[in-house]
Design a protein around this motif. Structure first.
Motif, mmCIF file in Angstrom:
data_model
loop_
_atom_site.group_PDB
_atom_site.id
_atom_site.type_symbol
_atom_site.label_atom_id
_atom_site.label_comp_id
_atom_site.label_asym_id
_atom_site.label_seq_id
_atom_site.Cartn_x
_atom_site.Cartn_y
_atom_site.Cartn_z
ATOM 1 N N SER A 12 -7.558 0.986 -1.075
ATOM 2 C CA SER A 12 -7.859 -0.439 -0.525
ATOM 3 C C SER A 12 -9.117 -0.234 0.458
ATOM 4 C CB SER A 12 -6.327 -0.736 0.249
ATOM 5 O OG SER A 12 -6.509 -2.056 0.820
ATOM 6 N N VAL A 19 1.986 0.734 -0.797
ATOM 7 C CA VAL A 19 2.716 1.245 0.132
ATOM 8 C C VAL A 19 3.875 1.783 -0.185
ATOM 9 C CG1 VAL A 19 3.919 0.550 2.432
ATOM 10 C CG2 VAL A 19 1.718 -0.662 1.733
ATOM 11 N N LEU A 66 -1.222 -4.308 -2.839
ATOM 12 C CA LEU A 66 -1.044 -3.512 -1.557
ATOM 13 C C LEU A 66 0.385 -2.924 -1.467
ATOM 14 C CD1 LEU A 66 -2.705 -1.578 0.399
ATOM 15 C CD2 LEU A 66 -2.391 -3.686 1.966
ATOM 16 N N ASN A 115 -1.027 -9.035 4.257
ATOM 17 C CA ASN A 115 -2.250 -8.702 4.159
ATOM 18 C C ASN A 115 -3.223 -9.654 3.242
ATOM 19 O OD1 ASN A 115 -3.079 -5.975 5.708
ATOM 20 N ND2 ASN A 115 -4.666 -6.321 3.986
#
Lengths: 202, 382
Positions: free
Chosen positions: B235, B155, B151, B144
């Motif tokens: 995000s 996750v 991120l 990403n």
């Protein structure tokens, strides 16, 4: 934790020159490569969005699939959770060939920017004004179990109201898009079994 | 919902093979950026931070590999093996693996590569790491752009909270390649000097190379001294432009707000901001706007790009790990390269490394595709 009140509101499959939405063929084309197929689909769907023509193939494919599902959706808190196998390799190869060209080596910013898979998430976010959660995963094949776990976490923590989720892959002339919209109301049950069924069926 | 922590970790970088060697040098204000002359990578000299072949091969050979690995695989495996050694964790079916990378083994597309093109598929990279350590679950690759590293931590937390896994190893890295250098050069984003985030005289980014890894877990018996709890993360996309930062800092502002809301913390309890600060004109300006909108302009802030350059898929993870050590040492690290404020809104840039009691920091990152991520971490010490 399984958020119980969610469904698959709609799904879109693009493969073998066919666009299917909710079991119904929206557009089909007997001949032509992916690039011309996507352009014809864009015309057929009467989209007016000149930026489309600047996109790389992965973004165009993702854009068309997203368009079929989001054009009637007003919910702006819609997360994007996409996955594929080939990342942005289709465009990576173009950048790589261009910078090592024996006659005129050249790096184009317009190509380089598409050498990331999540750029298609950005394109869809811009088109539909989505200031939402974005993630792009790479798997060897469509992985409904992991995607469902991840989406369940976004839904159960209230991070999002809807999710546009799925698979969008381009590798030379091979391509496959399967996107589905997870929402509070819908016709299909939101389970990994159902996702597997819909993916295999189309 | 149970708490999720970041614990044992590794930074494999130009500073050395572990987190301790990087922290020791950063504390002294030493940058790892060096002038590189390599006309294959880029015409003309440039600043970069690269792991030495000698160090990498020496460390990697000790792991007794039985096949050939790419440079990136070696870096990621070397980093992860140190983290796993520190964690002393049994790898069973409750342990997940997340690999954060933007380009993976992209160098195998080069003509002289001895590896097949197939190795450029990111799932192949995941498979090599999975097999080396005999993980029972397939690797999850997150790609990403420049928010990947931070991120990936979000996750990992989400998948632990969701009971998919009990522990997740997150490993991140990208290489300094001709592919990357030519691309950023085409954007005229590269600085001819060591980068100077937020400075009036900033002139762009340097690209650097590290491998970094961390154990993410809900198990409080697995706590390193520098362990932190993930308090909140979010995000948000800018929905504005695929390569240009938003003029209003929209996505970053929203990410910070949402992470704060989830953490239940007030702005006053944020001791410092580990910002993205790439040292491009537009990125740093966008951050200044977003942090002012979030009312964080007085909070001490640094960018660590002056020490490592921009390490792409590793950067958010790397900079979070430095933040953990910063809390543990109660030390605010100077924002290397900064001289005079060069953004349109006030920011409290950390000019000198100083001792101060610290408990909580926020890490932010922004990247191509309009993505932004913010995460808040608090010392796990009681």
């Amino acid at each position: 934790m399984k958020p119980s009140s969610f469904h698959i509101a709609s799904y879109c499959r693009i493969i073998d020159n066919n666009i299917v939405k909710n079991d119904e063929v929206l557009f089909t084309e007997k001949t032509g490569d992916l690039s011309s197929f996507l352009k014809k689909a864009y015309k057929h769907m009467e989209i007016r969005y000149p930026k489309f023509f600047k996109m790389d193939t992965l973004s165009k494919l993702a854009f068309i699939a997203a368009e079929t599902l989001l054009k009637d959706s007003v919910e702006k808190n819609t997360a994007l959770v996409f996955s594929n196998k080939s990342s942005s390799l289709d465009t990576d190869r173009k950048h790589s060939a261009s910078i090592t060209d024996s006659v005129h080596p050249y790096a184009s910013p317009a190509i380089f920017v598409y050498t990331l898979p999540n750029i298609c998430l950005g394109e869809i976010s811009i088109r539909h004004s989505l200031y939402s959660e974005n993630s792009f995963f790479i798997f060897d094949e469509f992985n409904p179990r992991l995607l469902t776990d991840y989406c369940d976490s976004l839904l159960s923590t209230g991070k999002t109201e809807k999710i546009l989720c799925g698979w969008v892959d381009v590798d030379k002339q091979e391509y496959d898009a399967f996107l589905y919209l997870i929402a509070r109301t819908g016709v299909y049950p939101y389970t990994t079994d159902e996702l597997t069924r819909l993916y295999r069926k189309t | 919902m149970s708490s999720v922590f970041l614990s044992h970790n590794n930074i494999f970088s130009a500073y050395g093979p572990d987190s301790v060697s990087a922290i020791a040098q950063i504390k002294e204000g030493v940058s790892s950026l060096q002038l590189v002359e390599d006309s294959y990578l880029l015409e003309g000299p440039f600043y970069s931070s690269r792991i030495s072949d000698d160090l990498l091969n020496e460390k990697f050979e000790r792991l007794r590999p039985t096949e050939n690995y790419t440079r990136l695989e070696k870096i990621l495996i070397a980093s992860l093996s140190d983290t796993l050694e520190k964690a002393d964790l049994e790898i069973d079916d409750r342990v997940g693996l997340i690999v954060s990378t933007t380009k993976g083994n992209i160098d195998v597309l080069e003509k002289h590569s001895v590896f097949p093109e197939k190795r450029a598929y990111l799932a192949q990279l995941g498979k090599k790491i999975k097999e080396f350590f005999q993980f029972q679950n397939d690797a999850i690759i997150l790609s990403n752009a420049c928010v990947s590293g931070v991120l990936a931590l979000a996750v990992a937390k989400r998948l632990i909270s969701q009971k998919t896994y009990d522990h997740v190893l997150v490993v991140g890295g990208d290489l300094v390649t001709k592919f990357i250098m030519s691309g950023f050069n085409a954007f005229q984003a590269l600085s001819p000097e060591p980068c100077r985030p937020y400075c009036k005289t900033r002139s762009g980014i340097n690209i650097g190379e590290v491998g970094s890894s961390v154990l993410v877990t809900a198990d409080t018996r697995q706590m390193a001294r520098e362990a932190v709890k993930i308090m909140g993360e979010a995000s948000c996309n800018d929905a504005n432009h695929i390569s240009g930062p938003s003029r209003t800092g929209e996505g970053l502002f929203r990410s910070v707000q949402a992470a704060l809301e989830q953490s239940g913390l007030s702005i006053e309890s944020i001791d410092y901001i580990s910002a993205h600060g790439t040292a491009t004109l537009f990125n740093d300006e966008m951050e200044a706007i977003a942090f002012n909108r979030a009312n964080l302009q007085k909070t001490p802030l640094n960018s660590l790009k002056g020490y490592f350059g921009h390490t792409l898929g590793a950067s958010g993870l790397l900079e979070t790990l430095i933040g953990m050590h910063s809390l543990q040492k109660n030390m605010l690290f100077a924002s290397k390269g900064f001289q005079e404020l060069g953004v349109s809104r006030p920011l409290n840039i950390i000019k000198d490394t100083t001792s101060k009691p610290l408990r909580t920091f926020i890490k932010t990152a922004s990247g191509f595709g309009g993505c932004n991520t913010a995460a808040i971490f608090q010392s796990a010490k009681p």
